[in-house]
Design a protein around this motif. Structure first.
Motif, short mmCIF file in Angstrom:
data_model
loop_
_atom_site.label_atom_id
_atom_site.label_comp_id
_atom_site.label_asym_id
_atom_site.label_seq_id
_atom_site.Cartn_x
_atom_site.Cartn_y
_atom_site.Cartn_z
N PRO A 188 0.83 -1.22 0.00
CA PRO A 188 0.00 0.00 0.00
C PRO A 188 0.85 1.26 0.00
O PRO A 188 0.54 2.23 -0.67
CB PRO A 188 -0.78 -0.12 1.31
N SER B 279 0.68 3.84 -2.97
CA SER B 279 0.27 5.21 -2.65
C SER B 279 1.25 6.22 -3.20
O SER B 279 0.87 7.20 -3.82
CB SER B 279 0.18 5.40 -1.14
N ILE B 280 2.53 5.95 -2.94
CA ILE B 280 3.54 6.90 -3.41
C ILE B 280 3.52 6.97 -4.93
O ILE B 280 3.58 8.06 -5.52
CB ILE B 280 4.94 6.51 -2.89
N LEU C 198 0.98 6.37 -6.98
CA LEU C 198 -0.22 7.08 -7.44
C LEU C 198 -0.08 8.58 -7.25
O LEU C 198 -0.35 9.38 -8.16
CB LEU C 198 -1.45 6.57 -6.67
N MET C 199 0.38 8.97 -6.08
CA MET C 199 0.51 10.40 -5.80
C MET C 199 1.57 11.04 -6.68
O MET C 199 1.42 12.17 -7.11
CB MET C 199 0.87 10.60 -4.32
N TRP D 228 -11.57 12.05 -4.69
CA TRP D 228 -10.15 12.35 -4.87
C TRP D 228 -9.56 12.91 -3.57
O TRP D 228 -8.45 12.55 -3.17
CB TRP D 228 -9.96 13.29 -6.05
N ILE E 73 -8.99 9.99 -1.41
CA ILE E 73 -7.82 9.19 -1.81
C ILE E 73 -6.53 9.88 -1.35
O ILE E 73 -5.66 9.25 -0.75
CB ILE E 73 -7.80 8.99 -3.35
N ILE E 74 -6.44 11.19 -1.58
CA ILE E 74 -5.22 11.88 -1.14
C ILE E 74 -5.08 11.77 0.37
O ILE E 74 -4.00 11.47 0.90
CB ILE E 74 -5.23 13.38 -1.53
N THR F 217 -4.20 8.02 1.41
CA THR F 217 -2.87 7.58 1.00
C THR F 217 -1.78 8.34 1.75
O THR F 217 -0.81 7.74 2.20
CB THR F 217 -2.64 7.76 -0.51
N MET G 214 -9.52 17.28 0.96
CA MET G 214 -8.29 16.65 1.41
C MET G 214 -7.89 17.15 2.79
O MET G 214 -7.58 16.38 3.69
CB MET G 214 -7.18 16.94 0.42
#
Lengths: 297, 472, 298
Positions: free
Chosen positions: A29, A33-34, A36-37, C86, C89-90, C93, C175
């Protein structure tokens, strides 16, 4: 805790392969995550870097890739007028001044008003305080456009059409509901015993407010000040409708008319102006982002 | 407390200084700020007295002087001239002109500034706004202007442009013609001789070269891959009126003072335009085409016929549209670009041009109506007309000034076009009607509606926005 | 003692003056004026001529209204979905999945940028990206990569691009709120869940989502209402065009009032949003227990 460690130790001894797999699975994960970001953030950052590059470049290859370094596009900072393709516009520093006045004025009025209201609504237990707070939802939802027509009559009645003061008041009051809400949340989290301790010391309510509350709600103040500043700084519609004078042009107005008039040849100047316009926001933002991240609703 | 970490202290210092700076500044602002913002010389005329002489500052709203208008420059010069006269007359007044440049939202500006008592003393605006300006009590009536000498030889019919409800509400600044540029080198490649090219404007005038003929020639050029587009037109609501008028659409009933929906001819108009799009000559996104791209296409020869206005000639010389040459000069234009009126839709028909003269209007609430009128008379002098006309490629509105402007070969070659001038109505509802006119055409070009459907839509929208209309 | 109480309430009242003035005096004056204007034929001449319900009837038979209503629904729902999903998600994550918290906060910093830049700059950037000319960012990219011809993006997908713009600009707020809510979740819950062998998916579904339920609900209602009444970003990017394909209800009211200068009709059009607003607020109160959220969340 002890137990968990034992359990982990036991597992790793018994299944060494699974453990390695497990670790990869565990950090999956994180990696995803990294990834995707990074994929989504890089274009965003590039875009901003790009306009800065273009603003400092003399020539563009294919109209988009910066070539040589030049300060030419930024010359509006030290020349008396902004000149684009032969059209003469007012001095940018005057526009900067008007924009700054609106932004600072808005944040002072809005923050002062919502600090006072947030404090009372959080501490003073009186009938109707809940309703008062809930009514912000209604004012928030009232169509902004409708407000504009009425706002003209109201401003005109008090003689504030075509003044920065008029814009400041409109903006500040428009944002007050939301700011009050945010700041009330911070007041709610201040432990009651702090106030008692302070009142035992014999401090006045004002002193208590400054000494006890303000330090605790400080991140909230920073956040709403920033939002108020940004909304004042970025305002376009109200400014374009209610300010007539060339001398009170704001940066939002000038930038908008420049990019609407499509000066392809002077792209660099438009980009430089955009960077110039954005810079104060970015500076303020980097100073205040820690407080911003603490914001709750 | 946690508060005392480095970053927050920094932040606190910054914010505190900011807050103190503002709060000190704020107190001052309410008094001093108001003065500088809403203050004396913003909006209404203001006066400064020095000795016996009083300088009257007039606020003038108008267009930005980018090749398009020298009205502001002229007003400033005319004010100087008038000041000399005033000095001779021993008048205590002197004039100074303060320009306010508002390109897009002039209407809104005039309304709101007038309603808050800060109207500009003079505004430079398209004539079709005269109706609502007069009806809304914004502008001063100037019937007596008709007797002034400068206007004695005004082009026939042009008083109508500033007349609403039998009164005169402004003076004309210039006139112009909307027409079609064509790229001469391409016609040669299509086998045209120099003589044939030179005779084309005349053929259009005589009704021998119609829209259909133009489409045929354009089609050849597109088929031979000489150009990307056969025909581009200008897209303003007053520009596209040309297609309607060209097809004989009656827009307005002067006697009833009502707008007319002329269904049969409107459908004809839409069919003509649709034909152009369908045969690949006119891009379907024409109405959202940027002006700059359109003008670049004619100068660089990527389109064969391009609608525009005569003032475009000044832009070709100033705005660097040519890909290699940048600015082009008069000789280049003469050699490469030809100019015709919008060809008639039917064989033997008369060609047309839409005219949208700019006018000066004066605020009803100006404190110095006499001085304002004198300034408007002064600025209408032939030499100022000529200054504006030759620099921005417009046509002067009086005979004297037209004589002066004859030195410009280009203006000379197009001045005949004003004989074919047509005007859109200047009814108070014109700002609403012109939007419908443009949008209906857009619906056809983009293929959103068939010609019949678009006509239906137009009728419905007209009834909705304009109240009672005449349906023909 | 009584005197002290009175004094204290007086002090409270004084502090509430600006807020009270905004909520009641200013708001009421605005509302009354708008409602009055909606019953007039006020246009560029600014005459107060009352004409009954003509404007309202006109709005109902306006040939554009169907398209505009559809646009508004699509715009509000899609943008809201984008913003919240979104933003979620931000938030998740960067605060939960990323092991290095500094990296996480860097990404959050980046995603605040669109919220921080002024609307005009943002619109300018997006116009530049999707410009139909060959110099537009996307067109240049497509040309270099695939050699494709320039596309008029803003003409082709006006509503979609507006949704993206509003979504990207608005996801910052979601966010911020969701990540501060995430950070306030007691870490031991995650520990316990993991020890119990819960999968990441079930932690997300059974732990994080329920925890963020209230802030998400708040965001949906608050931002949904804001979207329903906002028009500035569309005004700046496509101005509702082409052919009204990105025109929303609030923007149409603005256009009617400030560009057609038909103030009466514009006001009437804008008032049609009010019933929707009331319904949303009512549902929020009754069905979702929004008042509970407002009072209990603190």
């Amino acid at each position: 805790m002890e137990m968990i460690k034992q359990m982990q130790a036991g597992r790793s001894q018994a299944y060494p392969r699974q453990r390695r797999l497990g670790r990869i699975k565990q950090s999956l994960p994180n990696i995803l995550s990294i990834a995707l970001m990074t994929v989504t953030s890089v274009p965003l950052v590039l875009l901003y870097v790009w306009i800065v590059l273009i603003s400092f470049s003399g020539e563009l290859i294919g109209g988009i890739f910066p070539k040589s370094f030049s300060l030419q596009n930024w010359s509006f900072l030290w020349s008396p007028n902004l000149v684009m393709d032969g059209a003469v516009y007012p001095n940018v520093w005057n526009m900067f001044g008007s924009t700054l006045t609106i932004a600072l004025g808005t944040s002072v009025v809005e923050v002062a008003g919502s600090l006072m209201a947030g404090y009372v609504l959080s501490r003073g237990n009186f009938p109707g305080s809940k309703f008062l707070l809930q009514s912000t939802l209604l004012t928030h939802a009232f169509p902004a456009i409708t407000g504009m027509i009425a706002a003209f009559y109201i401003l005109n009645a008090v003689g504030l059409v075509n003044t920065l003061t008029g814009i400041i008041l409109l903006k500040a009051f428009a944002g007050m509901g939301m700011s009050t809400w945010i700041i009330k949340g911070f007041f709610d989290e201040v432990p009651k015993h702090l106030e008692w301790a302070s009142s035992v010391d014999g401090s006045s309510r004002f002193q208590t407010f400054i000494q006890v509350y303000l330090p605790n709600v400080w991140p909230g103040v920073v956040a709403i000040s920033l939002f108020a500043f940004l909304s004042g700084w970025g305002e376009y519609v109200m400014v374009s409708v209610f300010l007539f004078d060339d001398r009170t042009n704001t940066l939002s107005m000038i930038l908008h008319s420049l990019f609407v008039e499509e000066f392809h040849g002077s792209y660099g100047i438009v980009m430089a102006l955009a960077v110039f316009y954005m810079l104060p926001c970015l500076i303020l933002y980097f100073f205040s982002q820690q407080a911003l991240m603490k914001m709750k609703m | 407390m946690k508060l005392l970490n480095g970053n927050k202290v920094k932040l606190a210092v910054v914010l505190l200084t900011a807050v103190t700076a503002i709060s000190t500044g704020c107190g001052a602002k309410t008094t001093e700020g108001n003065k500088s913002v809403a203050g004396d010389n913003a909006g209404q005329a203001s006066a400064q007295t020095a000795g016996n002489v009083e300088t009257v500052e007039l606020t003038v709203a108008g267009r930005r002087p980018v090749g398009d208008s020298y009205g502001m420059e002229n007003l400033a010069k005319a004010a100087e001239k008038l000041n000399q006269k005033l000095e001779k007359e021993d008048s205590k007044y002197r004039l100074k002109v303060n320009p306010v440049l508002k390109p897009d939202d002039l209407n809104q500006y005039i309304i709101f500034s007038s309603k808050s008592g800060k109207a500009p003393d003079i505004a430079e605006i398209g004539y079709s706004n005269i109706g609502w300006l007069a009806e809304g009590n914004y502008v001063m009536q100037m019937d007596d202007m008709k007797n002034q000498d400068v206007f004695k030889n005004l082009m026939p019919g042009y008083w109508n442009a500033v007349t609403w409800d039998k009164h005169i509400w402004g003076v004309i600044q210039d006139t112009e013609a909307r027409m079609v540029f064509f790229y001469k080198p391409h016609l040669k490649k299509l086998g045209w001789t120099d003589e044939q090219i030179a005779a084309l404007p005349k053929k259009v005038e005589n009704g021998e070269f119609t829209m259909q003929d133009m489409a045929d020639v354009a089609k050849q050029a597109v088929d031979q891959k000489l150009v990307k587009h056969g025909f581009l037109h200008n897209t303003g609501p007053r520009d596209v009126a040309a297609f309607y008028v060209n097809n004989g659409v009656q827009m307005y009933d002067e006697d009833k003072k009502q707008y007319v929906f002329d269904k049969a001819n409107v459908v004809e108009t839409f069919k003509e335009v649709k034909q152009l799009v369908d045969s690949g000559l006119l891009p379907d996104s024409m109405m959202t085409y940027s002006e700059k791209d359109r003008l670049k296409e004619i100068v660089n020869g990527t389109a064969l016929f391009v609608g525009g206005g005569i003032w475009e000639e000044a832009r070709f010389k100033q705005n660097g549209y040519h890909n290699e040459l940048g600015n082009v000069n008069s000789e280049w234009i003469q050699q490469n670009l030809g100019v015709i009126l919008l060809p008639p839709s039917k064989k033997g028909g008369k060609p047309i041009t839409m005219s949208n003269p700019y006018v000066y209007v004066a605020s009803k609430t100006t404190k110095h109506p006499e001085l304002v009128k004198r300034l408007l008379v002064e600025v209408s002098a032939p030499e100022y007309q000529k200054n504006h006309a030759t620099q921005s490629s417009h046509i002067p509105f009086t005979k004297e000034a037209q004589e002066l402007a004859k030195e410009s070969a280009f203006l000379n070659s197009v001045s005949y076009m004003t004989n074919y001038s047509k005007f859109v109505p200047n009814h108070p509802d014109e700002p609403k009607y012109e939007k419908i006119r443009a949008e209906a055409l857009k619906n056809v070009e983009t293929g959103t509606m068939t010609p019949e459907k678009a006509a239906e839509w137009m009728e419905q929208q007209m009834k909705l926005d304009l109240g009672s209309i005449v349906v023909k | 003692m009584v005197w002290r109480k009175v004094k204290e309430q007086g002090f409270n009242a004084m502090l509430l003056v600006p807020f009270f003035f905004n909520q009641y005096v200013l708001f009421l004056a605005t509302a009354i004026l708008v409602i009055l204007i909606a019953f007039t034929s006020m246009d560029s001449s600014m005459h107060w001529k009352f004409n009954g319900i003509v404007n309202f009837r006109k709005a109902l038979i306006d040939p554009k209204i169907g398209l505009i209503m559809l646009n508004t629904i699509i715009f509000v729902c899609m943008t809201l979905l984008f913003k919240v999903v979104w933003g979620f998600i931000i938030a998740v994550t960067t605060t939960y999945y990323m092991e290095n918290k500094t990296v996480g906060s860097w990404f959050r910093t980046i995603w605040l940028l669109p919220r921080v830049s002024p609307g005009v700059v943002e619109a300018m950037l997006w116009t530049w990206i999707f410009s139909s000319s060959e110099y537009g960012v996307l067109n240049s990219l497509m040309h270099t990569l695939y050699g494709s011809a320039p596309v008029a993006w803003l003409d082709k997908y006006p509503l979609l691009i507006n949704i993206l713009l509003a979504g990207v600009m608005g996801s910052s707020l979601s966010m911020v709120i969701l990540s501060s809510a995430m950070q306030s979740i007691n870490k031991s819950y995650f520990y316990v869940a993991k020890v119990d062998g819960a999968s990441e998916w079930s932690i997300l579904r059974n732990l994080i989502v329920p925890f963020l339920r209230w802030p998400i609900m708040f965001l949906v209602i608050w931002q949904g209402l804001a979207l329903l009444t906002s028009y500035e970003s569309i005004l700046l990017l496509t101005d509702g065009g082409p052919n009204s394909r990105s025109e929303t209800w609030a923007l149409y009211a603005f256009h009617k009032a400030f560009s057609s200068l038909d103030f009466g009709y514009g006001s009437a059009v804008s008032l049609f949003i009010l019933p929707i607003v009331f319904v949303v607020i009512f549902l929020a109160y009754r069905v979702f227990g929004f008042h509970k959220l407002m009072n209990a969340a603190k």
